[in-house]
Design a protein around this motif. Structure first.
Motif, PDB file in Angstrom:
ATOM      1  N   LYS A  27       0.838  -1.191   0.000  1.00 24.30           N
ATOM      2  CA  LYS A  27       0.000   0.000   0.000  1.00 24.30           C
ATOM      3  C   LYS A  27       0.876   1.244   0.000  1.00 24.30           C
ATOM      4  O   LYS A  27       2.064   1.178   0.329  1.00 24.30           O
ATOM      5  N   PRO A  28       0.299   2.392  -0.358  1.00 24.47           N
ATOM      6  CA  PRO A  28       1.060   3.639  -0.271  1.00 24.47           C
ATOM      7  C   PRO A  28       1.547   3.879   1.142  1.00 24.47           C
ATOM      8  O   PRO A  28       0.875   3.523   2.124  1.00 24.47           O
ATOM      9  N   SER A  29       2.739   4.468   1.263  1.00 24.61           N
ATOM     10  CA  SER A  29       3.317   4.752   2.571  1.00 24.61           C
ATOM     11  C   SER A  29       3.062   6.217   2.915  1.00 24.61           C
ATOM     12  O   SER A  29       3.634   7.117   2.283  1.00 24.61           O
ATOM     13  N   ALA A  30       2.184   6.462   3.870  1.00 23.10           N
ATOM     14  CA  ALA A  30       1.786   7.825   4.225  1.00 23.10           C
ATOM     15  C   ALA A  30       2.602   8.341   5.401  1.00 23.10           C
ATOM     16  O   ALA A  30       3.003   7.579   6.291  1.00 23.10           O
ATOM     17  N   GLY A  31       2.847   9.642   5.400  1.00 22.06           N
ATOM     18  CA  GLY A  31       3.509  10.287   6.527  1.00 22.06           C
ATOM     19  C   GLY A  31       5.006  10.123   6.587  1.00 22.06           C
ATOM     20  O   GLY A  31       5.626  10.483   7.587  1.00 22.06           O
ATOM     21  N   ASP A  32       5.636   9.618   5.531  1.00 24.72           N
ATOM     22  CA  ASP A  32       7.096   9.487   5.520  1.00 24.72           C
ATOM     23  C   ASP A  32       7.718  10.829   5.149  1.00 24.72           C
ATOM     24  O   ASP A  32       7.218  11.538   4.264  1.00 24.72           O
ATOM     25  N   LYS A  33       8.815  11.161   5.798  1.00 24.68           N
ATOM     26  CA  LYS A  33       9.535  12.386   5.464  1.00 24.68           C
ATOM     27  C   LYS A  33      10.381  12.153   4.216  1.00 24.68           C
ATOM     28  O   LYS A  33      11.076  11.146   4.099  1.00 24.68           O
ATOM     29  N   VAL A  34      10.344  13.106   3.292  1.00 24.38           N
ATOM     30  CA  VAL A  34      11.110  13.029   2.056  1.00 24.38           C
ATOM     31  C   VAL A  34      12.019  14.254   1.987  1.00 24.38           C
ATOM     32  O   VAL A  34      11.563  15.384   2.174  1.00 24.38           O
ATOM     33  N   SER A  35      13.298  14.026   1.734  1.00 21.16           N
ATOM     34  CA  SER A  35      14.271  15.126   1.640  1.00 21.16           C
ATOM     35  C   SER A  35      14.933  15.116   0.277  1.00 21.16           C
ATOM     36  O   SER A  35      15.241  14.045  -0.277  1.00 21.16           O
ATOM     37  N   LEU A  36      15.155  16.319  -0.262  1.00 22.84           N
ATOM     38  CA  LEU A  36      15.884  16.481  -1.519  1.00 22.84           C
ATOM     39  C   LEU A  36      17.271  16.984  -1.183  1.00 22.84           C
ATOM     40  O   LEU A  36      17.444  18.058  -0.601  1.00 22.84           O
ATOM     41  N   LEU A  37      18.299  16.203  -1.540  1.00 17.17           N
ATOM     42  CA  LEU A  37      19.684  16.527  -1.221  1.00 17.17           C
ATOM     43  C   LEU A  37      20.431  16.851  -2.509  1.00 17.17           C
ATOM     44  O   LEU A  37      20.316  16.128  -3.508  1.00 17.17           O
ATOM     45  N   SER A  38      21.198  17.914  -2.496  1.00 19.52           N
ATOM     46  CA  SER A  38      21.909  18.351  -3.694  1.00 19.52           C
ATOM     47  C   SER A  38      23.233  17.628  -3.818  1.00 19.52           C
ATOM     48  O   SER A  38      24.095  17.716  -2.937  1.00 19.52           O
ATOM     49  N   LEU A  39      23.423  16.935  -4.933  1.00 26.82           N
ATOM     50  CA  LEU A  39      24.690  16.250  -5.180  1.00 26.82           C
ATOM     51  C   LEU A  39      25.779  17.220  -5.625  1.00 26.82           C
ATOM     52  O   LEU A  39      26.962  16.909  -5.570  1.00 26.82           O
ATOM     53  N   SER A  40      25.400  18.404  -6.070  1.00 24.01           N
ATOM     54  CA  SER A  40      26.390  19.385  -6.519  1.00 24.01           C
ATOM     55  C   SER A  40      26.678  20.427  -5.461  1.00 24.01           C
ATOM     56  O   SER A  40      27.422  21.365  -5.697  1.00 24.01           O
ATOM     57  N   ALA A  41      26.084  20.263  -4.267  1.00 23.30           N
ATOM     58  CA  ALA A  41      26.295  21.222  -3.179  1.00 23.30           C
ATOM     59  C   ALA A  41      26.524  20.503  -1.868  1.00 23.30           C
ATOM     60  O   ALA A  41      25.945  20.840  -0.837  1.00 23.30           O
ATOM     61  N   ALA A  42      27.353  19.472  -1.918  1.00 18.76           N
ATOM     62  CA  ALA A  42      27.785  18.758  -0.708  1.00 18.76           C
ATOM     63  C   ALA A  42      26.626  18.232   0.117  1.00 18.76           C
ATOM     64  O   ALA A  42      26.621  18.276   1.342  1.00 18.76           O
ATOM     65  N   LEU A  43      25.609  17.699  -0.544  1.00 25.15           N
ATOM     66  CA  LEU A  43      24.473  17.085   0.126  1.00 25.15           C
ATOM     67  C   LEU A  43      23.673  18.052   0.987  1.00 25.15           C
ATOM     68  O   LEU A  43      23.094  17.654   1.992  1.00 25.15           O
ATOM     69  N   ASP A  44      23.627  19.324   0.623  1.00 26.64           N
ATOM     70  CA  ASP A  44      22.739  20.257   1.304  1.00 26.64           C
ATOM     71  C   ASP A  44      21.298  19.818   1.090  1.00 26.64           C
ATOM     72  O   ASP A  44      20.918  19.383   0.001  1.00 26.64           O
TER      73      ASP A  44
END
Length: 418
Positions: A27-44
């Protein structure tokens, strides 16, 4: 001028729509935190979101650049590389349990050789673990997988490779009794035939002959011992080792369906080493002086010109490829880049390649150093992928050179920030 700059920024902005599915319950996983990390900015961290009731999330990308998406589910982290131009992604996650039915050891493979001085034996030991749980679950705890080394062994390094084929430097915890170590690395469900691999590199003192008394903590489908042709292997009393290959560079001895406590003793004598050129040719890169720290290969299948070992029964052939092939394939590529880093850049030891898999606590650390480590991990995964595809014949020489040059550029930028 500001308007022009702003217009340029908007032109590069994009949107990623994703879906996170809990494969344990389907089933869909609700309430999970999702983060976008920049590979060109040292994982900011450049963006965050939470999955809705349908498992959907949306992230805005500030520029046309590579990113890494991290999803946190039940204290575990799952990752997805996002190349420039990506607009949709699907990320599977799994529920976690301390003990999971369907987790077992496929093989324990020891590669043994003497060092040039003849005063030490150098051993690379790999455990191949499968998770075919149904419903699929991730097995994880503080000490997920325990192994036993000779009491007089000196551990040199360790690594793990998950089903996603991402090699991670991982230091196991010493536990009682002496010589026992435990990995906290989670054992995820297999992806096809690809499972989890634990590798340890260590040495023992040597005076021309050494008796091994291996101890399995769990049952294994196969136990394989590999030694150079110039060394002598003598099985111990009560063992059932059989010779399984006529490979020109190694002798391989195999026992099947081994239970904990079963006799596994054997003695090696003489001196010898595996051909270095075999490893370099299979991996497509020189080690640059760095010790092997992670097994690599395309999906666990033979390739790179080694061919299928003669008379080697399935499934040992794929294990033999991983061991005799380029053990340092990914780290070799990284080593070559590090050796050519700009003057003044901070170097990273093999131990610095830490943590981008579930429940590896270093990922949560927000220091610049830890983010650089994570960037290196992401780059290692991509290096692994293109090296594997090259070995499998899926990339032309031109495509391989272009992709590797792009990764080198990103890596140099990261090292320059060090």
């Amino acid at each position: 001028m500001l308007a022009v700059l702003a217009a340029g920024s908007v032109a590069y902005a994009g949107t990623i729509h994703g879906t996170v599915t809990n494969m344990t319950v389907g089933k869909p996983s609700a309430g999970d935190k999702v983060s976008l990390l920049s590979l060109s900015a040292a994982l900011d961290e450049v963006g965050t979101a939470s999955t809705d009731a349908s498992g959907h999330f949306t992230l805005n990308t500030p520029s046309e650049a590579p990113y890494l998406i991290k999803v946190e589910h039940q204290k575990g982290a799952y990752f997805k590389n996002v190349p420039p131009g990506t607009t949709t992604v699907e990320i599977p996650v799994y529920d976690v349990a301390t003990k999971v039915d369907g987790v077992s050891t496929e093989a324990d493979v020891l590669k043994i050789e003497s060092d040039p001085s003849g005063a030490q034996l150098k051993i690379t030991e790999n455990y191949f673990v499968k998770n075919v749980s149904s419903p699929p679950r991730t097995q994880s705890s503080e000490h997920t997988y325990e192994v036993a080394l000779p009491p007089d062994a000196t551990l040199e390094g360790a690594a793990t490779v998950g089903p996603s084929n991402m090699p991670i430097s991982a230091t196991p915890d010493p536990v009682s009794p002496k010589g026992h170590y435990a990995f906290g690395f989670p054992i995820r469900p297999n992806e096809g035939d690809s499972g989890t691999r634990f590798q340890l590199s260590y040495h023992v003192p040597y005076s021309g002959s050494y008796k091994f008394t291996p101890k399995l903590m769990e049952a294994a489908d196969n136990v394989a011992i590999m030694v150079p042709k110039t060394m002598t292997f003598a099985p111990g009393a009560g063992t059932t080792y059989t010779s399984v290959t006529e490979d020109p560079s190694a002798q391989t001895f195999l026992m099947r369906n081994v239970k904990p406590g079963q006799a596994l003793e054997f003695t090696v004598s003489g001196t010898g080493a595996f051909p270095r050129d075999t490893q370099a040719d299979a991996g497509g890169a020189a080690t640059g002086g760095m010790q092997a720290a992670a097994p690599n290969g395309p999906g666990g299948t033979p390739g790179g010109g080694l061919g299928n070992p003669i008379d080697t029964p399935d499934p040992l052939s794929k294990y033999k490829y991983w061991i005799l092939g380029a053990l340092a394939l990914v780290l070799a590529g990284a080593a070559a880049f590090l050796l050519r880093k700009p003057a003044g850049a901070v170097g990273h030891s093999p131990a610095a390649f830490a943590a981008a898999e579930p429940q590896i606590t270093a990922f949560a650390v927000k220091s610049p150093q830890s983010k650089s480590q994570l960037l290196l991990e992401a780059l290692k995964e991509e290096l692994f992928a293109i090296e594997s595809e090259k070995i499998a014949g899926k990339l032309s020489a031109e495509e391989y050179a272009e992709l590797k040059a792009a990764l080198e550029t990103v890596l140099r930028r990261a090292l320059g920030r060090g």
